[in-house]
Scaffold this motif. Structure first.
Motif, PDB file in Angstrom:
ATOM      1  N   ILE A 184      11.531  24.888  62.904  1.00 24.74           N
ATOM      2  CA  ILE A 184      10.382  25.650  62.855  1.00 24.74           C
ATOM      3  C   ILE A 184       8.928  24.973  63.046  1.00 24.74           C
ATOM      4  O   ILE A 184       8.625  23.875  62.697  1.00 24.74           O
ATOM      5  N   ALA A 185       8.464  25.409  64.538  1.00 23.52           N
ATOM      6  CA  ALA A 185       7.422  24.668  64.925  1.00 23.52           C
ATOM      7  C   ALA A 185       6.037  25.414  64.838  1.00 23.52           C
ATOM      8  O   ALA A 185       6.115  26.553  64.982  1.00 23.52           O
ATOM      9  N   ILE A 186       5.166  24.611  63.972  1.00 30.01           N
ATOM     10  CA  ILE A 186       3.842  25.398  63.304  1.00 30.01           C
ATOM     11  C   ILE A 186       2.702  24.304  64.018  1.00 30.01           C
ATOM     12  O   ILE A 186       2.505  23.185  63.557  1.00 30.01           O
ATOM     13  N   GLY A 187       2.345  24.791  65.290  1.00 31.99           N
ATOM     14  CA  GLY A 187       1.336  24.139  65.815  1.00 31.99           C
ATOM     15  C   GLY A 187       2.092  22.647  66.471  1.00 31.99           C
ATOM     16  O   GLY A 187       3.044  22.776  67.352  1.00 31.99           O
ATOM     17  N   GLU A 188       1.780  21.368  65.902  1.00 32.51           N
ATOM     18  CA  GLU A 188       2.164  20.313  66.451  1.00 32.51           C
ATOM     19  C   GLU A 188       3.125  20.015  65.388  1.00 32.51           C
ATOM     20  O   GLU A 188       3.896  18.745  65.539  1.00 32.51           O
ATOM     21  N   VAL A 189       3.594  20.280  64.363  1.00 28.47           N
ATOM     22  CA  VAL A 189       4.478  19.997  63.175  1.00 28.47           C
ATOM     23  C   VAL A 189       5.635  20.737  63.485  1.00 28.47           C
ATOM     24  O   VAL A 189       5.636  21.990  63.723  1.00 28.47           O
ATOM     25  N   VAL A 190       6.657  20.055  63.342  1.00 26.72           N
ATOM     26  CA  VAL A 190       8.061  20.667  63.382  1.00 26.72           C
ATOM     27  C   VAL A 190       8.720  20.446  62.129  1.00 26.72           C
ATOM     28  O   VAL A 190       9.025  19.434  61.525  1.00 26.72           O
ATOM     29  N   VAL A 191       9.186  21.503  61.291  1.00 24.11           N
ATOM     30  CA  VAL A 191      10.039  21.433  59.958  1.00 24.11           C
ATOM     31  C   VAL A 191      11.331  21.589  60.398  1.00 24.11           C
ATOM     32  O   VAL A 191      11.890  22.783  60.934  1.00 24.11           O
ATOM     33  N   ARG A 192      12.251  20.813  59.917  1.00 19.78           N
ATOM     34  CA  ARG A 192      13.569  20.879  60.176  1.00 19.78           C
ATOM     35  C   ARG A 192      14.267  21.193  58.715  1.00 19.78           C
ATOM     36  O   ARG A 192      13.800  20.469  58.114  1.00 19.78           O
ATOM     37  N   ALA A 193      15.163  22.091  58.864  1.00 21.47           N
ATOM     38  CA  ALA A 193      15.742  22.223  57.452  1.00 21.47           C
ATOM     39  C   ALA A 193      17.331  22.684  57.668  1.00 21.47           C
ATOM     40  O   ALA A 193      17.629  23.354  58.826  1.00 21.47           O
ATOM     41  N   CYS A 194      18.257  22.374  56.743  1.00 16.56           N
ATOM     42  CA  CYS A 194      19.685  23.091  56.872  1.00 16.56           C
ATOM     43  C   CYS A 194      19.523  24.584  56.666  1.00 16.56           C
ATOM     44  O   CYS A 194      18.703  25.145  56.109  1.00 16.56           O
ATOM     45  N   VAL A 195      20.617  24.931  57.361  1.00 13.72           N
ATOM     46  CA  VAL A 195      20.623  26.588  57.370  1.00 13.72           C
ATOM     47  C   VAL A 195      20.782  27.228  56.046  1.00 13.72           C
ATOM     48  O   VAL A 195      20.341  28.576  55.804  1.00 13.72           O
ATOM     49  N   ASP A 196      21.393  26.216  55.134  1.00 11.70           N
ATOM     50  CA  ASP A 196      21.513  26.693  53.588  1.00 11.70           C
ATOM     51  C   ASP A 196      20.304  26.288  52.890  1.00 11.70           C
ATOM     52  O   ASP A 196      20.664  26.435  51.503  1.00 11.70           O
ATOM     53  N   VAL A 197      19.116  26.183  53.175  1.00 11.48           N
ATOM     54  CA  VAL A 197      17.965  25.660  52.384  1.00 11.48           C
ATOM     55  C   VAL A 197      17.458  27.006  51.631  1.00 11.48           C
ATOM     56  O   VAL A 197      17.479  28.306  52.155  1.00 11.48           O
ATOM     57  N   ASP A 198      17.051  26.559  50.586  1.00 11.24           N
ATOM     58  CA  ASP A 198      16.615  27.676  49.642  1.00 11.24           C
ATOM     59  C   ASP A 198      15.492  28.542  50.418  1.00 11.24           C
ATOM     60  O   ASP A 198      14.590  27.786  50.752  1.00 11.24           O
ATOM     61  N   GLU A 199      15.409  29.489  50.434  1.00  6.87           N
ATOM     62  CA  GLU A 199      14.254  30.443  51.082  1.00  6.87           C
ATOM     63  C   GLU A 199      13.060  30.349  50.403  1.00  6.87           C
ATOM     64  O   GLU A 199      12.056  29.886  50.933  1.00  6.87           O
ATOM     65  N   ALA A 200      12.712  30.161  48.983  1.00  8.38           N
ATOM     66  CA  ALA A 200      11.634  30.185  48.433  1.00  8.38           C
ATOM     67  C   ALA A 200      10.983  28.591  48.748  1.00  8.38           C
ATOM     68  O   ALA A 200       9.981  28.541  48.913  1.00  8.38           O
ATOM     69  N   HIS A 201      11.953  27.639  48.590  1.00  7.70           N
ATOM     70  CA  HIS A 201      11.577  26.261  48.955  1.00  7.70           C
ATOM     71  C   HIS A 201      10.805  26.230  50.415  1.00  7.70           C
ATOM     72  O   HIS A 201       9.843  25.689  50.673  1.00  7.70           O
ATOM     73  N   LEU A 202      11.769  26.730  51.400  1.00 11.62           N
ATOM     74  CA  LEU A 202      11.199  26.729  52.687  1.00 11.62           C
ATOM     75  C   LEU A 202       9.880  27.343  52.895  1.00 11.62           C
ATOM     76  O   LEU A 202       9.007  26.925  53.716  1.00 11.62           O
ATOM     77  N   GLN A 203       9.639  28.508  52.419  1.00 12.26           N
ATOM     78  CA  GLN A 203       8.153  29.099  52.401  1.00 12.26           C
ATOM     79  C   GLN A 203       7.192  28.460  51.882  1.00 12.26           C
ATOM     80  O   GLN A 203       6.200  28.348  52.254  1.00 12.26           O
ATOM     81  N   ARG A 204       7.250  27.673  50.503  1.00  9.51           N
ATOM     82  CA  ARG A 204       6.290  26.577  50.056  1.00  9.51           C
ATOM     83  C   ARG A 204       6.118  25.711  51.011  1.00  9.51           C
ATOM     84  O   ARG A 204       4.926  25.450  51.290  1.00  9.51           O
ATOM     85  N   VAL A 205       7.251  25.163  51.841  1.00  4.31           N
ATOM     86  CA  VAL A 205       6.908  23.998  52.754  1.00  4.31           C
ATOM     87  C   VAL A 205       5.997  24.689  54.053  1.00  4.31           C
ATOM     88  O   VAL A 205       5.054  23.988  54.628  1.00  4.31           O
ATOM     89  N   ILE A 206       6.418  25.806  54.449  1.00  3.43           N
ATOM     90  CA  ILE A 206       5.701  26.418  55.244  1.00  3.43           C
ATOM     91  C   ILE A 206       4.264  26.633  55.278  1.00  3.43           C
ATOM     92  O   ILE A 206       3.397  26.407  55.683  1.00  3.43           O
ATOM     93  N   ARG A 207       3.972  26.939  53.912  1.00  2.00           N
ATOM     94  CA  ARG A 207       2.603  27.445  53.415  1.00  2.00           C
ATOM     95  C   ARG A 207       1.905  26.279  53.581  1.00  2.00           C
ATOM     96  O   ARG A 207       0.857  26.299  53.812  1.00  2.00           O
ATOM     97  N   ALA A 208       2.531  25.153  52.797  1.00  2.00           N
ATOM     98  CA  ALA A 208       1.833  23.848  52.964  1.00  2.00           C
ATOM     99  C   ALA A 208       1.523  23.146  54.397  1.00  2.00           C
ATOM    100  O   ALA A 208       0.301  22.727  54.510  1.00  2.00           O
ATOM    101  N   VAL A 209       2.251  23.519  55.130  1.00  2.00           N
ATOM    102  CA  VAL A 209       2.105  23.016  56.348  1.00  2.00           C
ATOM    103  C   VAL A 209       0.996  23.629  57.306  1.00  2.00           C
ATOM    104  O   VAL A 209       0.093  23.211  57.859  1.00  2.00           O
TER     105      VAL A 209
END
Length: 115
Positions: A87-112
């Motif tokens: 997931i590319a957000i501006g210049e930051v790229v977040v990489r995650a396994c496809v089975d990552v917890d959705e709530a955790h991924l949402q928190r990471v994206i909000r933080a970025v």
């Protein structure tokens, strides 16, 4: 007068180019994209130059991005052989396994996005 006659010029034997299957390249690229993975160590293990593996990674990323995507790449979501999402957000790229917890991924994206 000196007379020189070259019988045969010797050098390194000519080698054929190795061809790697797309499946093999995909497996190696996935391994190289893992957090903390050493591209040089992976390349050494399979017997290629690290620049070759970097090129495979670059090519894999280029294939994933559609030319019709916006140039800012804001929020572009892609996958690498169904094992890792980027997931590319501006210049930051977040990489995650496809089975990552959705709530955790949402928190990471909000933080970025808030950084």
């Amino acid at each position: 007068m000196i007379e020189a006659v070259a019988d045969c010029i010797e050098g390194a034997p000519r080698q054929l180019r190795r061809r790697w299957s797309d499946e093999f390249k995909a497996q190696v690229v996935i391994e190289a994209l893992e957090p903390g993975a050493s591209v040089s160590a992976i390349a050494r293990r399979i017997g290629i130059h690290p620049s070759q593996l970097f090129a495979w990674r670059r090519d894999a990323r280029a294939e994933l991005h559609c030319p019709s995507q916006p140039s800012s790449r804001e929020g572009v979501v892609t996958s690498v052989a169904d094992a890792v999402i980027e997931i590319a957000i501006g210049e930051v790229v977040v990489r995650a396994c496809v089975d990552v917890d959705e709530a955790h991924l949402q928190r990471v994206i909000r933080a970025v996005r808030s950084a």
